[in-house]
Write an enzyme that holds these catalytic residues in place. Sequence first.
Site, PDB file in Angstrom:
ATOM      1  N   ASP A 105       0.830  -1.209   0.000  1.00 61.08           N
ATOM      2  CA  ASP A 105       0.000   0.000   0.000  1.00 61.08           C
ATOM      3  C   ASP A 105       0.862   1.257   0.000  1.00 61.08           C
ATOM      4  O   ASP A 105       0.665   2.174  -0.791  1.00 61.08           O
ATOM      5  CB  ASP A 105      -0.956   0.007   1.205  1.00 61.08           C
ATOM      6  CG  ASP A 105      -0.265  -0.255   2.546  1.00 61.08           C
ATOM      7  OD1 ASP A 105       0.946  -0.570   2.562  1.00 61.08           O
ATOM      8  OD2 ASP A 105      -0.925  -0.137   3.581  1.00 61.08           O
ATOM      9  N   ASP A 108       7.163   3.886   3.385  1.00 63.22           N
ATOM     10  CA  ASP A 108       7.508   5.087   4.145  1.00 63.22           C
ATOM     11  C   ASP A 108       9.030   5.047   4.376  1.00 63.22           C
ATOM     12  O   ASP A 108       9.799   5.483   3.535  1.00 63.22           O
ATOM     13  CB  ASP A 108       6.685   5.048   5.438  1.00 63.22           C
ATOM     14  CG  ASP A 108       6.837   6.267   6.298  1.00 63.22           C
ATOM     15  OD1 ASP A 108       7.200   7.320   5.783  1.00 63.22           O
ATOM     16  OD2 ASP A 108       6.581   6.179   7.522  1.00 63.22           O
ATOM     17  N   THR A 109       9.487   4.461   5.472  1.00 63.89           N
ATOM     18  CA  THR A 109      10.937   4.316   5.672  1.00 63.89           C
ATOM     19  C   THR A 109      11.510   3.225   4.772  1.00 63.89           C
ATOM     20  O   THR A 109      12.694   3.237   4.431  1.00 63.89           O
ATOM     21  CB  THR A 109      11.263   3.924   7.132  1.00 63.89           C
ATOM     22  OG1 THR A 109      10.669   2.655   7.403  1.00 63.89           O
ATOM     23  CG2 THR A 109      10.738   4.955   8.109  1.00 63.89           C
TER      24      THR A 109
HETATM   25  P1  5GP Z   1       7.705   1.560   6.496  1.00 68.67           P
HETATM   26  O1  5GP Z   1       8.102   2.780   7.281  1.00 68.67           O
HETATM   27  O2  5GP Z   1       8.252   0.303   7.099  1.00 68.67           O
HETATM   28  O3  5GP Z   1       8.048   1.717   5.032  1.00 68.67           O
HETATM   29  O4  5GP Z   1       6.143   1.484   6.576  1.00 68.67           O
HETATM   30  C1  5GP Z   1       5.530   0.706   7.542  1.00 68.67           C
HETATM   31  C2  5GP Z   1       4.029   0.678   7.422  1.00 68.67           C
HETATM   32  O5  5GP Z   1       3.556   1.838   8.058  1.00 68.67           O
HETATM   33  C3  5GP Z   1       3.375   0.712   6.044  1.00 68.67           C
HETATM   34  O6  5GP Z   1       3.276  -0.530   5.395  1.00 68.67           O
HETATM   35  C4  5GP Z   1       2.009   1.196   6.423  1.00 68.67           C
HETATM   36  O7  5GP Z   1       1.231   0.130   6.882  1.00 68.67           O
HETATM   37  C5  5GP Z   1       2.317   2.158   7.552  1.00 68.67           C
HETATM   38  N1  5GP Z   1       2.321   3.557   7.078  1.00 68.67           N
HETATM   39  C6  5GP Z   1       3.372   4.322   6.722  1.00 68.67           C
HETATM   40  N2  5GP Z   1       2.959   5.550   6.369  1.00 68.67           N
HETATM   41  C7  5GP Z   1       1.608   5.548   6.500  1.00 68.67           C
HETATM   42  C8  5GP Z   1       0.581   6.530   6.275  1.00 68.67           C
HETATM   43  O8  5GP Z   1       0.803   7.687   5.882  1.00 68.67           O
HETATM   44  N3  5GP Z   1      -0.703   6.137   6.516  1.00 68.67           N
HETATM   45  C9  5GP Z   1      -1.028   4.886   6.942  1.00 68.67           C
HETATM   46  N4  5GP Z   1      -2.326   4.626   7.126  1.00 68.67           N
HETATM   47  N5  5GP Z   1      -0.094   3.930   7.169  1.00 68.67           N
HETATM   48  C10 5GP Z   1       1.207   4.270   6.940  1.00 68.67           C
HETATM   49 MG    MG Z   2       1.771  -1.948   4.358  1.00 67.53          MG
END
Ligand code: 5GP
Ligand code: MG
Length: 181
Positions: A105, A108-109
């Site tokens: 979906d 982010d990090t």
């Molecule tokens: P990562 O930081 O590991 O890339 O992202 C971890 C998870 O945080 C994503 O898969 C998602 O589920 C959640 N996430 C990150 N940014 C957002 C955001 O802006 N909105 C929502 N609803 N979830 C987020």
């Molecule tokens: Mg996700």
Amino acid sequence: METIKIHDKSFQILIPETVIMERVKSLAETLNVIYEGKTLHIICVLNGSFIFTADLVRYLTMPMEIHFVRVSTYGNERVSSGSTREVWGLDSLNISQKSVLIAEDIIDTGFTLEFLRQKIDALRPESIETITFLFKPESFKGTKRPEYTGFNIPDDFVVGYGMDYAQMGRELRAIYQLYED
Ligand code: 5GP
Ligand code: MG
């Protein structure tokens, strides 16, 4: 500008439904060319990517299997760095020598994806690529960017199109961003 309320927070529209659907179709057209003649093994990362995956696969034309995994994070879901993770659904995956596409979906990090890719790598697929509906380039700290991205967005919290704020808002047809005022 229309704002909506979820729990205690206000959100405003960032990406309208019509724009989303055009982009999803165009991503599918790209994949239809790249994976022509192959059987694609799509791995939908629950929960957030259930709607993106459902829309995307209905525009794909190659033979496919659709699998579902879930990455759990202990502690605060929004504090990705350094937390322990676990993947559910990997045991039943038979993807050795297969073409794998991870459907996310939002990245982010990038820590969640990095962890998941390592786990999937260990199952020895022929190839692994990643498609993400949303990507936040400013907060990305990973080493490998997704091969396919729907939209780059600013480093703001978003909901809708499968993504939640404290379990609400997943059903929204557009993407909404947190509205600070
Ligand atoms: P990562 O930081 O590991 O890339 O992202 C971890 C998870 O945080 C994503 O898969 C998602 O589920 C959640 N996430 C990150 N940014 C957002 C955001 O802006 N909105 C929502 N609803 N979830 C987020
Ligand atoms: Mg996700």
